[in-house]
Design an enzyme around this catalytic site. Structure first.
Site, PDB file in Angstrom:
ATOM      1  CG  HIS A 108      -2.009   1.003   1.182  1.00  0.00           C
ATOM      2  ND1 HIS A 108      -3.139   0.855   0.396  1.00  0.00           N
ATOM      3  CD2 HIS A 108      -2.146   2.199   1.801  1.00  0.00           C
ATOM      4  CE1 HIS A 108      -3.922   1.910   0.554  1.00  0.00           C
ATOM      5  NE2 HIS A 108      -3.350   2.739   1.386  1.00  0.00           N
ATOM      6  CG  HIS A 142     -10.455   4.020   2.555  1.00  0.00           C
ATOM      7  ND1 HIS A 142     -11.007   4.229   3.794  1.00  0.00           N
ATOM      8  CD2 HIS A 142      -9.123   4.221   2.717  1.00  0.00           C
ATOM      9  CE1 HIS A 142     -10.058   4.561   4.652  1.00  0.00           C
ATOM     10  NE2 HIS A 142      -8.905   4.565   4.023  1.00  0.00           N
TER      11      HIS A 142
END
Length: 763
Positions: free
Chosen positions: A61, A107
Site C-alpha cells: 500500500h 478505501h
C-alpha cells in the site's frame, strides 16, 4: 534533542528456528526474506517499533513494490502540469494564475470490513491529500463497485446492506464537511460480490502562489503535530490492505472519522498556509505518523527526530509502534520556520484543534524516535523510501481466463423484441439512474456546482472567474478482464471524452489501479498490460498522469475482482457559456452521431443482461480517432453549435439516445441505418459498444458549420434524425425497430435502483 545511541539490540541474521516462528516480523507484514534484508541493511535486528515501521513502509500500500517499475513508464509531464506524482496530489494549471489539485485513492478493504467508516474515512483522507497542497476542496467524485443487487439470497441482501453503508458513509462525511459530491460511477458485477471497490476522488482550487509541498526542509525547524488526537483505530491499516485475504482482519484496522473536525482542520490549515510560516506539510494518511514523517524528510533529503511522549493521545498507555502506525483521522504534520511556532499554535487553538511540537528537522538522513527517554527507533530514511524491495512477480497470460466470443452461437435479437430489451437494459443497476445514491449527497454546497451528478461530467465553477472545472471518473472492469491493455485505454478515453462532452478541455488524469493479488501470474500480466494501456492512451490524448494510487489483493476467497484501473480526468472550461449537458434541450433539433460507427458486443451489458455471457475482447479503440473526435466536439461547443452532447457507452447507442430523451423529457424520431457501415446484427446496431462516439444535438440551421468542423478534424459525422414528440422512435432504413413513450423509458430507468434497495428486509 540529543542523539543518543539506540539501546543494545541483538545483532545478526535470524536463525532458521526464528524464521520458522517469525512472529515479530510477520505481525509487521514483513516477509521472511524482507526481514533478513532489513537486518542486513541495519547490521542488527530491528526493535519492534523499527520492524513495524519497516513493515508498513515496505507494504504494498505504501511502497507500490509490485507496481513501481510499471508506474515509471507512464507519462507524467505536460504543458499544464505544475506538480506531478510524488506529492500528496497532482496540480494542473487552469489559466490566469488558477490551478486545480486532484487525486483519487482507494478505501476498498476498510469498506469491505466496515462499510460506513471505511467509505467515510476514504473521503476524509482524499480531502486531506488535496488541501495539503494549499487548495480548497471544491468537489468529490466516487467510483464504486459492488456485487449484484438484483435477485434474492443472502449474498444479494448482504451486498445491498454493504452498498447502503458505503453510500451513507460517503454522504455522512462529505455533507458534514461541506464539500459537494458532484459525480462518479457505480457498477454492479459478480466479480465484486465480496470485495467492493470504493475509490474517492477530490478536486481543490488554488492560486499558483498558494501551492504547498510536503518537504521537511531547514535543519532545526520544528515539526508540529496538528489536528485530532491519536487513538488505536486504524493501526496496521496500510498493512492489512497489502496482504492476502485482508477481510479476515479485525475491525480495529479500520479508521473512524469525524467530518466536523475535518472541516475545522481545513480552515485552520488554509489560514496557517496564508501566513507564510509553513515549510512543508503532509497528511497523516496510510501509516499515519510514520509515512508523513518519513516521506517529508525523504523528499527534502534531510532527517527527522521526534519525541513520541509529546504526541497528543486520546488513549493512555499507547506503545511507540501504536503511535507511529495509528491511522486516526483528521491529523497533519507541519514543519514551520523556527521561531514561528506560536503562529500555528494560536491558529489551531482558536479552531479548537491540538497543536504540539513533537520533533525537529535534522540533517542526518535518519528518523530517530524516543519514548520514555529512550531511543526506540533509528532508521536510515533511504532504507524506507529508496532502497526498499521491489517485487517483480512472474508474468503469464492465461488464455483460459479470456473467453472468445462466438457470435454465431448467440441467438439474434428478434425485430419485435428491441423495445422490451431496451427497457430491461435501462433497468439494469449499472445503467439505471443513480439518483437513489446522488440524492443522499449534497451536490450543491459551496454554490459552485453547475452540472450535478447524472450528466457526462461534473462541472464546478471557479469562484471569481469565468472558468469552470469539468471532471469525470470511469472504467469498464469487464473490458479490462477480457483485454486489460485495451480496457485501460478505454478508461482514459471515456473519462476524457466525458469531460470534452461537457465543454472541458482535458488537462491530466489521476488513476486508481484496483487489482487482485500480484503474486498470481495472470494478475501480474493484467497489471502490466493495463499500465501499458494507460500509457498508450495518455500519450495519444495528451493527458499525463499527475497522481494516483495502487490497490492490490482485492480478492475474497477464490473470487478475484476484475482488473479495474479507474481513471479520473480533469479539464478546464474557459468560458461558462460552453458548459454542455447530456439532455436534449428542445424539439426540432438535429441529432447526430459524431465519431466511430464500428461497435462490438464483446464484453457488453447486452450480452450479460440477455445471455448471461462475458466473452470476447474489449471493443476496438482507435486513439488517433479518439483525439480527433474530442477536439472536434470541443471546437463545435466553443463555436456555439452544440445544444447537448452525450458520450455513447454502456448499452450502446440505443441506451444513450434513451438517456438524452429521459434527461430532457423530449422524444425523437431517428433512423440508425447509416450507422451500419458493415453488416451489423440488430443487437449490435442497437446495443453494441465502442469508443469515440458522441451523440450531439444541433440546431438544424447550423448543420453545415458542424459538418465543416468535423471534416477538418477528419471525424465521422452521421445524421440520425430530429428531436420532438413524446416517444423515442428508432428505425433502420425506415423499417421500424421500436417506439416507446419517453415516460415509459424514464420509469424503467428511474425506478430500478430504489425498488431494489427498498426491497431490502429489515434486520
Amino acid at each position: 534533542m540529543p542523539t543518543d545511541t539506540l539501546p543494545v539490540v541483538p545483532v545478526g541474521e535470524p536463525t532458521p528456528d526464528e524464521i520458522a516462528d517469525g512472529a515479530l516480523w510477520r505481525d509487521a507484514a514483513l516477509r521472511d526474506d524482507e526481514y533478513v534484508r532489513a537486518c542486513e541493511m541495519l547490521g542488527r535486528r530491528p526493535t519492534w517499533t523499527e520492524a513495524s515501521i519497516v513493515g508498513v513502509m515496505w507494504s504494498e500500500h505504501c511502497s507500490y513494490k509490485s507496481s513501481k517499475h510499471l508506474l515509471r513508464t507512464l507519462p507524467t509531464e505536460g504543458p499544464h502540469v505544475l506538480q506531478g506524482p510524488g506529492e500528496n496530489a497532482g496540480v494542473v494549471d487552469l489559466g490566469d494564475g488558477w490551478a486545480a489539485a486532484f487525486k483519487v485513492e482507494s478505501h476498498n478493504h476498510p469498506s469491505a470490513v466496515e462499510p460506513y467508516h471505511g467509505a467515510a474515512t476514504g473521503v476524509g483522507g482524499i480531502l486531506r491529500d488535496v488541501f495539503t497542497m494549499g487548495a480548497r476542496p471544491v468537489a468529490i467524485l466516487d467510483s464504486l463497485r459492488f456485487g449484484p443487487i438484483d435477485g434474492d439470497g443472502a449474498d444479494v441482501h448482504a451486498t445491498r446492506r454493504l452498498m447502503a453503508g458505503v453510500v451513507e458513509g460517503i454522504a455522512g462525511y462529505g455533507n458534514c464537511v461541506g464539500v459537494p459530491t458532484v459525480g462518479g460511477e457505480v457498477v454492479f458485477d459478480a466479480a465484486y460480490a465480496r470485495n467492493p471497490l470504493v475509490n474517492a476522488m477530490c478536486i481543490g482550487v488554488l492560486r499558483h502562489e498558494e501551492l504547498q509541498l510536503g518537504a521537511a526542509t531547514g535543519t532545526g525547524n520544528p515539526v508540529l503535530y496538528v489536528g485530532a488526537r491519536t487513538g488505536r483505530d486504524g493501526i496496521h491499516g496500510a498493512t492489512f490492505a497489502s496482504i492476502e485475504d485482508p477481510h479476515g482482519r479485525e475491525r480495529s484496522a479500520v479508521q473512524v472519522g469525524d467530518p466536523f473536525r475535518e472541516k475545522l482542520l481545513i480552515e485552520a490549515c488554509l489560514e496557517l498556509f496564508a501566513t507564510d510560516t509553513v515549510v512543508g506539510v503532509q497528511d497523516m494518511g496510510a501509516a499515519g505518523l510514520t509515512s508523513s514523517s518519513v516521506e517529508m524528510a525523504a523528499r527534502a533529503g534531510s532527517g527527522i527526530e521526534m519525541d513520541l511522549d509529546l504526541v497528543p493521545v486520546r488513549e493512555p498507555g499507547m506503545a511507540p509502534f501504536e503511535l507511529m502506525l495509528s491511522e486516526s483521522q483528521e491529523r497533519m504534520l507541519v514543519v514551520v520556520k523556527a521561531g514561528t511556532e506560536h503562529v500555528a499554535r494560536e491558529i489551531f487553538e482558536r479552531w479548537e484543534l491540538d497543536c504540539a511540537e513533537v520533533g525537529t528537522v535534522t540533517d542526518t538522513g535518519e528518523i530517530v524516535l524516543r519514548a520514555s527517554g529512550e531511543v526506540v527507533c533509528r532508521l536510515p530514511l533511504a532504507m524506507l523510501v529508496d532502497d526498499l524491495p521491489e517485487r517483480r512477480w512472474p508474468v503469464e497470460r492465461d488464455d483460459s481466463r479470456l473467453p472468445k466470443l462466438d457470435l454465431a452461437a448467440v441467438p439474434e435479437l428478434a425485430a419485435g423484441a428491441a423495445g422490451e430489451t431496451l427497457l430491461r437494459l435501462l433497468a439494469r443497476p449499472t445503467i439505471a439512474s443513480k439518483r437513489w445514491i446522488h440524492d443522499q449527497f449534497d451536490s450543491m454546497v459551496g454554490a459552485a456546482t453547475m452540472i450535478r451528478p447524472g450528466s457526462d461530467a461534473a462541472v464546478v465553477k471557479v469562484h471569481g472567474t469565468d472558468r469552470a472545472i469539468a471532471a469525470s471518473i470511469d472504467c469498464n472492469g469487464r473490458w479490462c478482464s477480457l483485454d486489460p491493455r485495451a480496457g485501460a485505454a478505454h478508461a482514459v478515453a471515456e473519462a476524457t471524452r466525458n469531460v470534452a462532452c461537457s465543454g472541458g478541455r482535458p488537462l491530466a488524469v489521476t488513476d486508481c489501479l484496483n487489482f487482485s493479488s500480484p503474486e498470481v501470474p495472470h494478475v501480474a500480466w493484467q497489471l502490466e498490460q493495463a499500465v501499458a494501456g494507460l500509457g498508450d492512451a495518455c500519450r495519444a490524448l495528451g493527458t499525463p498522469v499527475v497522481s494516483g494510487n495502487v490497490s492490490m489483493y482485492n480478492r475474497s476467497g477464490d473470487i478475484d475482482v476484475h482488473p479495474t484501473p479507474v481513471v479520473g480526468a480533469v479539464g478546464v472550461i474557459e468560458d461558462l457559456a460552453h458548459v454542455t449537458r447530456s439532455a436534449w434541450t428542445t424539439a426540432g433539433s438535429l441529432v447526430l452521431l459524431l465519431g466511430a460507427t464500428d461497435v462490438a458486443l464483446d464484453g457488453s451489458e447486452f450480452l450479460v443482461s440477455e445471455h448471461d455471457l462475458v466473452a470476447g475482447g474489449a471493443p476496438p479503440i482507435d486513439l488517433a480517432l479518439e483525439s480527433r473526435v474530442q477536439a472536434c466536439v470541443l471546437e463545435a461547443i466553443a463555436a456555439g453549435l452544440v445544444r447537448s452532447a452525450h458520450d455513447c457507452s454502456d448499452g450502446g447507442v440505443a441506451v444513450t439516445l434513451a438517456e438524452s430523451a429521459i434527461a430532457g423529457s423530449v422524444g425523437a424520431t431517428l433512423d440508425l441505418g447509416a450507422l451500419a457501415t458493415r453488416d451489423l446484427r440488430l443487437d449490435e446496431l442497437l446495443f453494441g459498444e465502442g469508443a469515440s462516439r458522441i451523440v450531439v444535438e444541433v440546431d438544424a440551421d447550423r448543420i453545415e458549420e458542424l459538418a465543416y468542423i468535423a471534416a477538418r478534424h477528419d471525424a465521422p459525422l452521421t445524421q440520425l434524425g430530429r428531436t420532438g414528440g413524446d416517444d423515442l422512435v428508432l428505425t433502420r432504413d425506415d423499417a421500424p425497430l421500436l417506439r416507446i413513450p419517453v415516460t415509459e423509458l424514464a420509469n424503467a430507468w428511474t425506478t430500478a435502483l430504489p425498488t431494489l434497495m427498498n426491497s431490502e428486509p429489515h434486520a
